[in-house]
Motif scaffolding. Structure first.
Motif: not given
Length: 209
Positions: A156-177
């Motif tokens: 996680d290199t985000s400025t606000n320590r907010s990353r939860r997923y390994c990729s945009d694909r997984c983030a999208t899949r989690a959001n859809v679910a």
């Protein structure tokens, strides 16, 4: 080569296996060599014997990410320290053949390994890279993807320590679910409210009779 680059060695090795999906791409010496990326000279040292050795190091690196993901900072550091002790490196200033606009070398830190085999060399730079990332950004910057069944490692290199997923694909899949789950919950609540209203109406009608 920047020190931050070395931490990717750890991520690439850990993510060569997806335990929840029963997938493992680390089955041949060619797969081992692919993990080295542009470091072709180091990759050429790999032999069939390194496949088993790489898998062993992979399990230990995943354990570091799992400890960090669960919030056990001390365990994560202890596990990483054991790798650093077993697979040491020698920091060196290097310029290689890279030059700036004035023709001067672009000096940077380089981790020189002196391995007895390809696994030792890879493990050394992976562990040191992960150690630099951990001490620079914190243990909580080592994560495992939160989109089931994926449990790939990420940094996680985000400025606000907010990353939860390994990729945009997984983030999208989690959001859809999550969206579908909310819709099902809303539908269930609406159905329950409708049934309650009907029941109340029937009770009222029965009382009037």
């Amino acid at each position: 080569m920047e020190l931050a680059y070395y931490s990717d060695y750890a991520v690439r090795l850990v993510n060569s296996e997806e335990p929840a999906r029963g997938k493992d791409t680390l089955t041949t010496v060619e797969a081992v060599r692919d993990l080295f990326g542009v470091n072709a000279s180091a990759a050429r040292r790999a032999t069939d014997a390194d496949v088993t050795r790489f898998r062993s190091v992979r399990a230990r690196l995943r354990a570091v990410f799992e400890a960090a993901d669960s919030g056990d900072e001390t365990l994560a550091v202890d596990l990483l320290n054991s790798l650093l002790l077993e697979f040491p490196v020698s920091p060196q200033i290097s310029g290689h053949d890279i030059r700036d606009e004035d023709g001067r070398p672009l000096w940077h830190m380089h981790l020189a390994d002196h391995p007895s085999n390809a696994t030792a060399g890879y493990a050394a730079i992976a562990a040191m890279g992960l150690a630099f990332h951990l001490t620079e950004y914190g243990v909580d910057r080592l994560g495992l993807c939160q989109a089931p069944p994926c449990r790939n490692a990420y940094l996680d290199t985000s400025t606000n320590r907010s990353r939860r997923y390994c990729s945009d694909r997984c983030a999208t899949r989690a959001n859809v679910a999550a969206y579908r789950a909310r819709k099902r919950l809303e539908a269930d609540r609406s159905g329950s409210s409708g049934r309650a209203a009907e029941s109340a109406q029937r009770s009222s009608a029965s009382g009037e009779r």
